[in-house]
Scaffold this motif. Structure first.
Motif, PDB file in Angstrom:
ATOM      1  N   SER A   1      -0.629  -6.331  -3.205  1.00 12.71           N
ATOM      2  CA  SER A   1      -1.155  -7.350  -3.843  1.00 12.71           C
ATOM      3  C   SER A   1      -2.610  -7.506  -3.345  1.00 12.71           C
ATOM      4  O   SER A   1      -2.974  -7.193  -2.360  1.00 12.71           O
ATOM      5  CB  SER A   1      -0.492  -8.733  -3.481  1.00 12.71           C
ATOM      6  OG  SER A   1      -0.892  -9.036  -2.157  1.00 12.71           O
ATOM      7  N   THR A   2      -3.446  -8.257  -4.347  1.00  9.01           N
ATOM      8  CA  THR A   2      -4.570  -8.607  -3.813  1.00  9.01           C
ATOM      9  C   THR A   2      -4.416  -9.738  -3.155  1.00  9.01           C
ATOM     10  O   THR A   2      -3.341 -10.443  -2.762  1.00  9.01           O
ATOM     11  CB  THR A   2      -5.346  -9.132  -5.154  1.00  9.01           C
ATOM     12  OG1 THR A   2      -5.101  -9.923  -5.903  1.00  9.01           O
ATOM     13  CG2 THR A   2      -5.831  -7.842  -6.030  1.00  9.01           C
ATOM     14  N   ALA A   3      -5.416 -10.245  -2.262  1.00  8.95           N
ATOM     15  CA  ALA A   3      -5.435 -11.491  -1.355  1.00  8.95           C
ATOM     16  C   ALA A   3      -5.287 -12.887  -1.964  1.00  8.95           C
ATOM     17  O   ALA A   3      -5.825 -12.964  -3.099  1.00  8.95           O
ATOM     18  CB  ALA A   3      -6.811 -11.507  -0.400  1.00  8.95           C
ATOM     19  N   TYR A   4      -4.431 -13.561  -1.625  1.00  9.40           N
ATOM     20  CA  TYR A   4      -3.973 -14.891  -2.032  1.00  9.40           C
ATOM     21  C   TYR A   4      -3.895 -15.961  -0.829  1.00  9.40           C
ATOM     22  O   TYR A   4      -3.766 -15.403   0.309  1.00  9.40           O
ATOM     23  CB  TYR A   4      -3.017 -15.005  -2.895  1.00  9.40           C
ATOM     24  CG  TYR A   4      -1.547 -14.318  -2.527  1.00  9.40           C
ATOM     25  CD1 TYR A   4      -0.900 -15.455  -1.957  1.00  9.40           C
ATOM     26  CD2 TYR A   4      -1.230 -13.001  -2.317  1.00  9.40           C
ATOM     27  CE1 TYR A   4       0.603 -14.813  -1.681  1.00  9.40           C
ATOM     28  CE2 TYR A   4      -0.143 -12.847  -2.000  1.00  9.40           C
ATOM     29  CZ  TYR A   4       0.877 -13.606  -1.647  1.00  9.40           C
ATOM     30  OH  TYR A   4       2.206 -13.351  -0.988  1.00  9.40           O
ATOM     31  N   PRO A   5      -4.187 -17.097  -0.944  1.00 18.73           N
ATOM     32  CA  PRO A   5      -3.917 -18.091   0.082  1.00 18.73           C
ATOM     33  C   PRO A   5      -2.505 -17.866   0.631  1.00 18.73           C
ATOM     34  O   PRO A   5      -1.574 -17.962   0.141  1.00 18.73           O
ATOM     35  CB  PRO A   5      -4.081 -19.357  -0.702  1.00 18.73           C
ATOM     36  CG  PRO A   5      -4.787 -19.328  -2.113  1.00 18.73           C
ATOM     37  CD  PRO A   5      -4.194 -17.915  -2.321  1.00 18.73           C
ATOM     38  N   ASP A   6      -2.721 -18.078   2.162  1.00 19.33           N
ATOM     39  CA  ASP A   6      -1.603 -18.020   3.212  1.00 19.33           C
ATOM     40  C   ASP A   6      -0.828 -19.377   2.975  1.00 19.33           C
ATOM     41  O   ASP A   6      -1.483 -20.393   3.472  1.00 19.33           O
ATOM     42  CB  ASP A   6      -1.892 -17.608   4.348  1.00 19.33           C
ATOM     43  CG  ASP A   6      -0.881 -17.490   5.485  1.00 19.33           C
ATOM     44  OD1 ASP A   6       0.361 -17.911   5.275  1.00 19.33           O
ATOM     45  OD2 ASP A   6      -1.098 -16.912   6.427  1.00 19.33           O
ATOM     46  N   PRO A   7       0.186 -19.633   2.612  1.00 19.76           N
ATOM     47  CA  PRO A   7       0.973 -21.028   2.645  1.00 19.76           C
ATOM     48  C   PRO A   7       1.269 -21.550   3.798  1.00 19.76           C
ATOM     49  O   PRO A   7       1.329 -22.847   3.957  1.00 19.76           O
ATOM     50  CB  PRO A   7       2.146 -20.863   1.800  1.00 19.76           C
ATOM     51  CG  PRO A   7       2.564 -19.222   1.984  1.00 19.76           C
ATOM     52  CD  PRO A   7       1.369 -18.539   2.066  1.00 19.76           C
ATOM     53  N   THR A   8       1.276 -20.801   4.809  1.00 20.28           N
ATOM     54  CA  THR A   8       1.669 -21.207   6.252  1.00 20.28           C
ATOM     55  C   THR A   8       0.345 -22.195   6.785  1.00 20.28           C
ATOM     56  O   THR A   8       0.769 -23.139   7.486  1.00 20.28           O
ATOM     57  CB  THR A   8       1.881 -20.191   7.153  1.00 20.28           C
ATOM     58  OG1 THR A   8       0.775 -19.327   7.392  1.00 20.28           O
ATOM     59  CG2 THR A   8       3.137 -19.371   6.663  1.00 20.28           C
ATOM     60  N   GLN A   9      -0.716 -22.058   6.270  1.00 20.49           N
ATOM     61  CA  GLN A   9      -1.861 -22.933   6.554  1.00 20.49           C
ATOM     62  C   GLN A   9      -1.675 -24.403   6.465  1.00 20.49           C
ATOM     63  O   GLN A   9      -2.220 -25.181   6.832  1.00 20.49           O
ATOM     64  CB  GLN A   9      -3.074 -22.327   6.126  1.00 20.49           C
ATOM     65  CG  GLN A   9      -3.351 -22.381   4.391  1.00 20.49           C
ATOM     66  CD  GLN A   9      -4.529 -21.600   3.947  1.00 20.49           C
ATOM     67  OE1 GLN A   9      -5.472 -21.823   4.713  1.00 20.49           O
ATOM     68  NE2 GLN A   9      -4.257 -20.763   3.236  1.00 20.49           N
ATOM     69  N   PHE A  10      -0.848 -24.490   5.313  1.00 18.88           N
ATOM     70  CA  PHE A  10      -0.638 -26.029   4.626  1.00 18.88           C
ATOM     71  C   PHE A  10       0.765 -26.481   5.310  1.00 18.88           C
ATOM     72  O   PHE A  10       0.716 -27.707   4.973  1.00 18.88           O
ATOM     73  CB  PHE A  10      -0.662 -26.049   3.455  1.00 18.88           C
ATOM     74  CG  PHE A  10      -1.944 -25.311   2.637  1.00 18.88           C
ATOM     75  CD1 PHE A  10      -3.063 -25.691   2.879  1.00 18.88           C
ATOM     76  CD2 PHE A  10      -1.674 -23.815   1.916  1.00 18.88           C
ATOM     77  CE1 PHE A  10      -4.258 -25.315   2.517  1.00 18.88           C
ATOM     78  CE2 PHE A  10      -2.811 -23.556   1.463  1.00 18.88           C
ATOM     79  CZ  PHE A  10      -3.980 -24.153   1.401  1.00 18.88           C
ATOM     80  N   ASP A  11       1.294 -25.964   6.103  1.00 16.82           N
ATOM     81  CA  ASP A  11       2.537 -26.254   6.567  1.00 16.82           C
ATOM     82  C   ASP A  11       2.682 -26.902   7.905  1.00 16.82           C
ATOM     83  O   ASP A  11       2.711 -26.020   8.817  1.00 16.82           O
ATOM     84  CB  ASP A  11       3.716 -25.165   6.510  1.00 16.82           C
ATOM     85  CG  ASP A  11       5.236 -25.579   6.801  1.00 16.82           C
ATOM     86  OD1 ASP A  11       5.357 -26.580   7.155  1.00 16.82           O
ATOM     87  OD2 ASP A  11       6.189 -24.424   6.803  1.00 16.82           O
ATOM     88  N   PRO A  12       2.692 -28.232   7.836  1.00 17.51           N
ATOM     89  CA  PRO A  12       2.732 -28.605   9.142  1.00 17.51           C
ATOM     90  C   PRO A  12       3.571 -28.188  10.480  1.00 17.51           C
ATOM     91  O   PRO A  12       3.447 -28.346  11.623  1.00 17.51           O
ATOM     92  CB  PRO A  12       2.847 -30.187   9.364  1.00 17.51           C
ATOM     93  CG  PRO A  12       2.798 -30.524   7.690  1.00 17.51           C
ATOM     94  CD  PRO A  12       3.065 -29.287   7.077  1.00 17.51           C
ATOM     95  N   LYS A  13       4.950 -27.639   9.950  1.00 20.10           N
ATOM     96  CA  LYS A  13       6.021 -27.148  10.863  1.00 20.10           C
ATOM     97  C   LYS A  13       5.901 -25.613  11.238  1.00 20.10           C
ATOM     98  O   LYS A  13       6.381 -25.359  11.944  1.00 20.10           O
ATOM     99  CB  LYS A  13       7.159 -27.501  10.039  1.00 20.10           C
ATOM    100  CG  LYS A  13       7.494 -28.839   9.726  1.00 20.10           C
ATOM    101  CD  LYS A  13       8.905 -28.758   8.997  1.00 20.10           C
ATOM    102  CE  LYS A  13       9.310 -30.094   8.642  1.00 20.10           C
ATOM    103  NZ  LYS A  13      10.111 -30.211   7.318  1.00 20.10           N
ATOM    104  N   SER A  14       4.756 -25.111  10.408  1.00 13.51           N
ATOM    105  CA  SER A  14       4.389 -23.687  10.874  1.00 13.51           C
ATOM    106  C   SER A  14       3.608 -23.481  12.192  1.00 13.51           C
ATOM    107  O   SER A  14       2.579 -24.136  12.263  1.00 13.51           O
ATOM    108  CB  SER A  14       3.759 -23.070   9.813  1.00 13.51           C
ATOM    109  OG  SER A  14       3.047 -21.726   9.983  1.00 13.51           O
ATOM    110  N   PRO A  15       3.811 -22.570  12.916  1.00 18.98           N
ATOM    111  CA  PRO A  15       2.729 -22.288  14.037  1.00 18.98           C
ATOM    112  C   PRO A  15       1.506 -21.854  13.345  1.00 18.98           C
ATOM    113  O   PRO A  15       0.346 -21.844  14.438  1.00 18.98           O
ATOM    114  CB  PRO A  15       3.698 -21.154  14.828  1.00 18.98           C
ATOM    115  CG  PRO A  15       4.650 -20.464  13.899  1.00 18.98           C
ATOM    116  CD  PRO A  15       4.948 -21.698  12.676  1.00 18.98           C
ATOM    117  N   TYR A  16       1.362 -21.343  12.345  1.00 17.80           N
ATOM    118  CA  TYR A  16       0.064 -20.996  11.778  1.00 17.80           C
ATOM    119  C   TYR A  16      -0.603 -22.128  10.958  1.00 17.80           C
ATOM    120  O   TYR A  16      -1.585 -21.927  10.264  1.00 17.80           O
ATOM    121  CB  TYR A  16       0.219 -19.919  10.878  1.00 17.80           C
ATOM    122  CG  TYR A  16       0.946 -18.766  11.570  1.00 17.80           C
ATOM    123  CD1 TYR A  16       0.111 -18.138  12.737  1.00 17.80           C
ATOM    124  CD2 TYR A  16       2.027 -18.234  11.540  1.00 17.80           C
ATOM    125  CE1 TYR A  16       0.793 -17.104  13.335  1.00 17.80           C
ATOM    126  CE2 TYR A  16       2.619 -17.130  12.133  1.00 17.80           C
ATOM    127  CZ  TYR A  16       2.123 -16.746  12.952  1.00 17.80           C
ATOM    128  OH  TYR A  16       2.522 -15.788  13.838  1.00 17.80           O
TER     129      TYR A  16
END
Length: 153
Positions: free
Chosen positions: A70-85
């Motif tokens: 795929s082409t690059a797209y926003p990483d959803p983990t940056q918006f998830d407070p429960k994610s280590p990312y």
């Protein structure tokens, strides 16, 4: 066509996990280095070759051949407070972190880090350079060919 080496910790996403995913494709989440992000955003194209590399494990090395799917797209983990990312500074309207989807084409034997280091044809492979900590590095066509030969032989 460009070539890349992409590191993943096998307890996070292994080559087997990727093969078991629908269409053997996984989103490459969690990249939090600007240079690696810029490779995905500015240089990666659908169809580029990928060396799937296991890192932070007993035997680091190349364990699969993949492609950018795929082409690059926003990483959803940056918006998830429960994610280590999670990145509290990143906003939905201005995402800071991106990802690409990676499709594994085949699992290979583990071409280990000591084997890579010992190969005179790979001495200037970016991942082997002193101090390199990037999770995504470019691979020159001559290195790609050499690595494919080593995996077949």
């Amino acid at each position: 066509m460009n070539y890349w080496l992409m590191k993943s910790e096998p307890d996070e996403v292994s080559v087997d996990d990727a093969l078991a995913a629908p269409r053997s494709t996984v989103p490459w989440t969690g990249v939090r280095n600007y240079q690696a992000r810029n490779f995905m955003r500015d240089a990666m194209k659908v169809g580029d070759g990928v060396l799937f590399y296991h890192s932070s494990c007993a035997e680091p090395g190349i364990v699969g051949i993949a492609r950018v799917a795929s082409t690059a797209y926003p990483d959803p983990t940056q918006f998830d407070p429960k994610s280590p990312y999670f990145d509290p500074a990143s906003r939905q309207d201005a995402p800071r972190w991106l990802l690409v989807d990676v499709q594994v084409q085949k699992k290979t034997r583990n071409l280990t880090l000591p084997e890579l280091r010992a190969d005179p044809d790979l001495q200037d492979l970016v991942v082997l350079k002193r101090g390199n900590r990037l999770s995504i590095t470019p691979v020159e066509p001559r290195h790609w060919k050499t690595i494919l030969q080593r995996l077949q032989g």
